[in-house]
Design a protein around this motif. Structure first.
Motif, mmCIF file in Angstrom:
data_model
loop_
_atom_site.group_PDB
_atom_site.id
_atom_site.type_symbol
_atom_site.label_atom_id
_atom_site.label_comp_id
_atom_site.label_asym_id
_atom_site.label_seq_id
_atom_site.Cartn_x
_atom_site.Cartn_y
_atom_site.Cartn_z
ATOM 1 N N ASP A 13 -3.265 6.298 9.981
ATOM 2 C CA ASP A 13 -3.529 5.121 9.144
ATOM 3 C C ASP A 13 -3.859 5.528 7.710
ATOM 4 O O ASP A 13 -3.453 4.857 6.754
ATOM 5 N N VAL A 14 -4.588 6.634 7.564
ATOM 6 C CA VAL A 14 -4.921 7.116 6.223
ATOM 7 C C VAL A 14 -3.657 7.580 5.503
ATOM 8 O O VAL A 14 -3.476 7.320 4.304
ATOM 9 N N LYS A 15 -2.760 8.235 6.225
ATOM 10 C CA LYS A 15 -1.503 8.670 5.617
ATOM 11 C C LYS A 15 -0.681 7.475 5.131
ATOM 12 O O LYS A 15 -0.074 7.518 4.056
ATOM 13 N N LYS A 16 -0.647 6.425 5.925
ATOM 14 C CA LYS A 16 0.086 5.220 5.510
ATOM 15 C C LYS A 16 -0.529 4.624 4.246
ATOM 16 O O LYS A 16 0.185 4.186 3.339
ATOM 17 N N MET A 17 -1.860 4.620 4.191
ATOM 18 C CA MET A 17 -2.548 4.089 3.018
ATOM 19 C C MET A 17 -2.215 4.913 1.772
ATOM 20 O O MET A 17 -1.942 4.362 0.701
ATOM 21 N N THR A 18 -2.234 6.240 1.916
ATOM 22 C CA THR A 18 -1.931 7.090 0.761
ATOM 23 C C THR A 18 -0.456 6.995 0.374
ATOM 24 O O THR A 18 -0.112 7.076 -0.809
ATOM 25 N N GLN A 19 0.429 6.831 1.362
ATOM 26 C CA GLN A 19 1.850 6.672 1.061
ATOM 27 C C GLN A 19 2.116 5.418 0.241
ATOM 28 O O GLN A 19 3.002 5.404 -0.617
ATOM 29 N N SER A 51 4.251 12.303 -5.957
ATOM 30 C CA SER A 51 3.359 11.252 -5.458
ATOM 31 C C SER A 51 3.901 10.591 -4.202
ATOM 32 O O SER A 51 3.143 10.002 -3.429
ATOM 33 N N ALA A 52 5.193 10.670 -3.987
ATOM 34 C CA ALA A 52 5.802 10.023 -2.825
ATOM 35 C C ALA A 52 5.950 10.959 -1.632
ATOM 36 O O ALA A 52 5.757 10.542 -0.484
ATOM 37 N N PHE A 53 6.264 12.239 -1.881
ATOM 38 C CA PHE A 53 6.622 13.129 -0.789
ATOM 39 C C PHE A 53 5.622 14.251 -0.511
ATOM 40 O O PHE A 53 5.692 14.871 0.545
ATOM 41 N N VAL A 54 4.723 14.533 -1.427
ATOM 42 C CA VAL A 54 3.807 15.664 -1.252
ATOM 43 C C VAL A 54 2.343 15.220 -1.225
ATOM 44 O O VAL A 54 1.598 15.525 -0.287
ATOM 45 N N LEU A 55 1.908 14.486 -2.247
ATOM 46 C CA LEU A 55 0.498 14.134 -2.373
ATOM 47 C C LEU A 55 -0.051 13.285 -1.221
ATOM 48 O O LEU A 55 -1.206 13.503 -0.818
ATOM 49 N N PRO A 56 0.702 12.322 -0.665
ATOM 50 C CA PRO A 56 0.101 11.510 0.408
ATOM 51 C C PRO A 56 -0.439 12.333 1.570
ATOM 52 O O PRO A 56 -1.567 12.110 2.021
ATOM 53 N N ASP A 57 0.337 13.301 2.064
ATOM 54 C CA ASP A 57 -0.136 14.131 3.173
ATOM 55 C C ASP A 57 -1.305 15.014 2.753
ATOM 56 O O ASP A 57 -2.275 15.180 3.506
ATOM 57 N N GLY A 66 10.705 1.123 -2.778
ATOM 58 C CA GLY A 66 11.407 2.309 -2.306
ATOM 59 C C GLY A 66 10.519 3.482 -1.934
ATOM 60 O O GLY A 66 10.754 4.153 -0.934
ATOM 61 N N TYR A 67 9.473 3.720 -2.717
ATOM 62 C CA TYR A 67 8.656 4.908 -2.514
ATOM 63 C C TYR A 67 7.372 4.638 -1.737
ATOM 64 O O TYR A 67 6.887 5.526 -1.041
ATOM 65 N N SER A 68 6.798 3.451 -1.866
ATOM 66 C CA SER A 68 5.562 3.132 -1.137
ATOM 67 C C SER A 68 5.876 2.569 0.234
ATOM 68 O O SER A 68 5.727 3.242 1.253
ATOM 69 N N MET A 69 6.354 1.325 0.268
ATOM 70 C CA MET A 69 6.700 0.714 1.552
ATOM 71 C C MET A 69 7.871 1.443 2.213
ATOM 72 O O MET A 69 7.891 1.657 3.422
ATOM 73 N N GLY A 70 8.829 1.856 1.402
ATOM 74 C CA GLY A 70 9.960 2.612 1.940
ATOM 75 C C GLY A 70 9.539 3.946 2.517
ATOM 76 O O GLY A 70 10.107 4.421 3.503
ATOM 77 N N GLY A 71 8.525 4.565 1.913
ATOM 78 C CA GLY A 71 8.029 5.840 2.428
ATOM 79 C C GLY A 71 7.401 5.697 3.801
ATOM 80 O O GLY A 71 7.622 6.538 4.690
ATOM 81 N N VAL A 72 6.622 4.640 3.985
ATOM 82 C CA VAL A 72 6.015 4.394 5.300
ATOM 83 C C VAL A 72 7.089 4.124 6.339
ATOM 84 O O VAL A 72 7.050 4.666 7.455
ATOM 85 N N LEU A 73 8.069 3.291 5.998
ATOM 86 C CA LEU A 73 9.148 2.971 6.934
ATOM 87 C C LEU A 73 9.979 4.212 7.247
ATOM 88 O O LEU A 73 10.340 4.458 8.410
ATOM 89 N N ASN A 74 10.259 5.014 6.231
ATOM 90 C CA ASN A 74 11.052 6.223 6.433
ATOM 91 C C ASN A 74 10.344 7.198 7.369
ATOM 92 O O ASN A 74 10.970 7.790 8.260
#
Length: 202
Positions: A78-84, A58-64, A144-152
């Motif tokens: 913007d859609v990718k950030k929302m899904t992340q 859900s953090a590294f594959v599904l958002p994209d 770590g996985y949502s907001m951190g994913g966007v920042l990463n």
């Protein structure tokens, strides 16, 4: 899909080993006194494994994958950030119960009950604790996985662009045919074009 799935497999294998080891230790330390001497059931390990794969996916594959499915891949940042942000949080509706039932299998041995009765018992316990369990996991996962994913992703893309620009315009000292030192600057090239060099006398 080879790329996303390889990321899922590599990240999950790395994280899952440490995550399950940690959960095993916590179950032993904070579990019920009656279960302290018992081994962790294999079913518990299986549930935790599915939990970790669902969280990593859900953090590294599904958002994209979801972003590209619902919007134009060439302009869907913007859609990718929302899904992340959203998908790892929504996934806790699945991961939370898997985590809880795994712990419940260890802490409460219901082998003396018929299978159907034991399932109803565990289902009732899950229903009672669903909201606090899922809320606690969201509070743990979101930073770590949502907001951190966007920042990463933002930091990674910025770094890649910086390295790419530095590589495309890297100054290289060379010597001209008459022995005079010159400074060569590599011009930006395309995949099918030879590298071009602009030289200025030093």
């Amino acid at each position: 899909f080879a790329g996303p799935y390889s990321v899922l497999l590599g990240t999950a294998l790395t994280n899952t080993a440490t995550s399950i080891t940690k959960d095993r230790a916590y179950a032993k330390m904070f579990g019920s006194a009656s279960a302290a001497k018992n081994a962790i059931p294999r079913t518990t390990y299986a549930l935790w494994l599915v939990r970790d794969f669902s969280v990593i996916g859900s953090a590294f594959v599904l958002p994209d994958l979801v972003a590209n499915a619902i919007s134009d891949p060439s302009s869907n940042e913007d859609v990718k950030k929302m899904t992340q942000v959203s998908i790892p949080i929504v996934t806790q509706v699945l991961a939370g119960p898997l985590h809880f039932i795994g712990l419940d299998l260890y802490n409460r041995n219901l082998d003396h009950k018929p299978f159907a009765s034991a399932m109803r018992d565990r289902g009732a316990a899950l229903a009672k604790n669903f909201a606090p369990v899922v809320s606690a996991r969201i509070a743990r996962i979101a930073p770590g996985y949502s907001m951190g994913g966007v920042l990463n992703t933002s930091l990674r893309d910025t770094w890649r662009n910086w390295v790419s620009n530095k590589t495309d315009m890297a100054p290289i000292k060379s010597t001209s045919t008459d022995g005079v030192p010159t400074l060569g600057v590599m011009a930006t090239t395309t995949k099918n074009q030879p590298q071009a060099w602009n030289r200025t006398s030093a």
